[in-house]
Design a protein around this motif. Sequence first.
Motif, PDB file in Angstrom:
ATOM      1  N   ALA A  55      33.668  41.279  44.540  1.00 29.04           N
ATOM      2  CA  ALA A  55      32.723  42.346  44.878  1.00 29.04           C
ATOM      3  C   ALA A  55      33.365  43.723  44.787  1.00 29.04           C
ATOM      4  O   ALA A  55      32.786  44.659  44.211  1.00 29.04           O
ATOM      5  N   LEU A  56      34.574  43.860  45.354  1.00 30.08           N
ATOM      6  CA  LEU A  56      35.220  45.169  45.371  1.00 30.08           C
ATOM      7  C   LEU A  56      35.543  45.655  43.965  1.00 30.08           C
ATOM      8  O   LEU A  56      35.258  46.812  43.605  1.00 30.08           O
ATOM      9  N   VAL A  57      36.131  44.782  43.162  1.00 25.37           N
ATOM     10  CA  VAL A  57      36.464  45.192  41.794  1.00 25.37           C
ATOM     11  C   VAL A  57      35.189  45.483  41.007  1.00 25.37           C
ATOM     12  O   VAL A  57      35.140  46.424  40.209  1.00 25.37           O
ATOM     13  N   GLY A  58      34.146  44.682  41.265  1.00 25.94           N
ATOM     14  CA  GLY A  58      32.879  44.958  40.598  1.00 25.94           C
ATOM     15  C   GLY A  58      32.359  46.354  40.916  1.00 25.94           C
ATOM     16  O   GLY A  58      31.931  47.090  40.018  1.00 25.94           O
ATOM     17  N   MET A  59      32.404  46.722  42.189  1.00 27.15           N
ATOM     18  CA  MET A  59      31.930  48.058  42.569  1.00 27.15           C
ATOM     19  C   MET A  59      32.818  49.154  41.983  1.00 27.15           C
ATOM     20  O   MET A  59      32.322  50.207  41.569  1.00 27.15           O
ATOM     21  N   LEU A  60      34.138  48.910  41.935  1.00 25.43           N
ATOM     22  CA  LEU A  60      35.041  49.886  41.331  1.00 25.43           C
ATOM     23  C   LEU A  60      34.765  50.067  39.843  1.00 25.43           C
ATOM     24  O   LEU A  60      35.047  51.121  39.270  1.00 25.43           O
ATOM     25  N   CYS A  61      34.202  49.014  39.224  1.00 27.13           N
ATOM     26  CA  CYS A  61      33.861  49.084  37.801  1.00 27.13           C
ATOM     27  C   CYS A  61      32.433  49.590  37.573  1.00 27.13           C
ATOM     28  O   CYS A  61      31.941  49.549  36.435  1.00 27.13           O
ATOM     29  N   GLY A  62      31.781  50.020  38.648  1.00 23.45           N
ATOM     30  CA  GLY A  62      30.455  50.579  38.509  1.00 23.45           C
ATOM     31  C   GLY A  62      29.323  49.585  38.620  1.00 23.45           C
ATOM     32  O   GLY A  62      28.156  49.931  38.379  1.00 23.45           O
ATOM     33  N   ARG A  63      29.634  48.356  39.028  1.00 17.87           N
ATOM     34  CA  ARG A  63      28.591  47.355  39.209  1.00 17.87           C
ATOM     35  C   ARG A  63      28.026  47.435  40.632  1.00 17.87           C
ATOM     36  O   ARG A  63      28.640  48.011  41.517  1.00 17.87           O
ATOM     37  N   THR A  93      35.221  39.279  37.222  1.00 18.11           N
ATOM     38  CA  THR A  93      35.398  37.826  37.231  1.00 18.11           C
ATOM     39  C   THR A  93      36.850  37.453  37.484  1.00 18.11           C
ATOM     40  O   THR A  93      37.148  36.491  38.200  1.00 18.11           O
ATOM     41  N   TRP A  94      37.777  38.208  36.922  1.00 16.84           N
ATOM     42  CA  TRP A  94      39.206  37.908  37.058  1.00 16.84           C
ATOM     43  C   TRP A  94      39.707  38.096  38.487  1.00 16.84           C
ATOM     44  O   TRP A  94      40.633  37.408  38.923  1.00 16.84           O
ATOM     45  N   ALA A  95      39.104  38.994  39.234  1.00 12.07           N
ATOM     46  CA  ALA A  95      39.688  39.468  40.496  1.00 12.07           C
ATOM     47  C   ALA A  95      39.723  38.439  41.611  1.00 12.07           C
ATOM     48  O   ALA A  95      40.488  38.589  42.571  1.00 12.07           O
ATOM     49  N   GLY A  96      38.928  37.385  41.537  1.00  6.31           N
ATOM     50  CA  GLY A  96      38.790  36.486  42.680  1.00  6.31           C
ATOM     51  C   GLY A  96      40.056  35.768  43.081  1.00  6.31           C
ATOM     52  O   GLY A  96      40.507  35.848  44.236  1.00  6.31           O
ATOM     53  N   TYR A  97      40.666  35.035  42.159  1.00 10.88           N
ATOM     54  CA  TYR A  97      41.830  34.227  42.524  1.00 10.88           C
ATOM     55  C   TYR A  97      43.043  35.050  42.979  1.00 10.88           C
ATOM     56  O   TYR A  97      43.732  34.656  43.925  1.00 10.88           O
ATOM     57  N   PRO A  98      43.341  36.185  42.358  1.00  6.29           N
ATOM     58  CA  PRO A  98      44.492  36.967  42.850  1.00  6.29           C
ATOM     59  C   PRO A  98      44.234  37.669  44.184  1.00  6.29           C
ATOM     60  O   PRO A  98      45.191  38.020  44.885  1.00  6.29           O
ATOM     61  N   ALA A  99      42.957  37.903  44.533  1.00  4.86           N
ATOM     62  CA  ALA A  99      42.643  38.748  45.689  1.00  4.86           C
ATOM     63  C   ALA A  99      43.299  38.301  46.990  1.00  4.86           C
ATOM     64  O   ALA A  99      43.906  39.135  47.692  1.00  4.86           O
ATOM     65  N   PRO A 100      43.231  37.012  47.405  1.00  5.09           N
ATOM     66  CA  PRO A 100      43.875  36.647  48.674  1.00  5.09           C
ATOM     67  C   PRO A 100      45.370  36.890  48.689  1.00  5.09           C
ATOM     68  O   PRO A 100      45.924  37.312  49.714  1.00  5.09           O
ATOM     69  N   GLY A 101      46.041  36.635  47.560  1.00  8.39           N
ATOM     70  CA  GLY A 101      47.479  36.876  47.513  1.00  8.39           C
ATOM     71  C   GLY A 101      47.824  38.350  47.602  1.00  8.39           C
ATOM     72  O   GLY A 101      48.765  38.747  48.301  1.00  8.39           O
ATOM     73  N   ILE A 102      47.054  39.177  46.902  1.00 12.06           N
ATOM     74  CA  ILE A 102      47.301  40.619  46.937  1.00 12.06           C
ATOM     75  C   ILE A 102      47.027  41.173  48.327  1.00 12.06           C
ATOM     76  O   ILE A 102      47.824  41.959  48.870  1.00 12.06           O
TER      77      ILE A 102
END
Length: 233
Positions: A55-63, A93-102
């Motif tokens: 969701a966050l990356v989507g909003m940062l990309c203008g979605r 789509t890419w952002a989900g799996y890395p998000a908890p680790g980051i």
Amino acid sequence: MDQIIDRLAPATTTPDLAGWTLLAVLVLAGVAATWWPAWRVLRLVVTLVHELGHALVGMLCGRRFTGFVLRSDMSGHAVTVGPAHGAGVIATTWAGYPAPGIVGAGLIWLATHGWSAPALTALVVGLLAALTRVRSALTGLVVLAAVAGAASLWWWGEDTLQAWLLVGVGVLLLVGAWRHLGSMLPRIEIGSDPGVLARATGVPAALWVVSFVVVLAAATWVVVTVLLVPMGA
């Protein structure tokens, strides 16, 4: 108001995280992320961060973020509205799996540098915003529980306690991120994030998984490096 302002500010001194207490926190967080009776509940926290990462990356990309759900089997779904093709939807789509680790690595870094209170403030605000986008009872329950826990620690926890617990949550998220990624292997389903990315870009799904591994490995390196200092290594 003065009390609220005090709770927004970073600690005036770096919390003392050395010794057996930190080791106990790390062990408990590791057990929580690996012992099935605890993991079957706490994995929803990892899924929550996964979906909010989309969701966050989507909003940062203008979605436009319209809603999300969590399911008891560790899956979830976040909906963002925007162009069906292009860099924005790929990044989302890419952002989900890395998000908890980051997020886990970031929480640990902030906690060990005295920034637990601002980190908790950001968590509470972000979770309250996410609460307006829940689309199921289970999702709402998980978000409310997370808000209650973060807000209680923000208001009543002293600096060192906040730091200890944020380190524990960070470890849980990092280990949970690896577990989430591992649960997808060895068979990558066509509807999974790397499967969707492969269809959208022509890049093999395995390479997208490698990109997740690289990011989680970097997050792990940051955490190990940061925690070696207070542990006296």
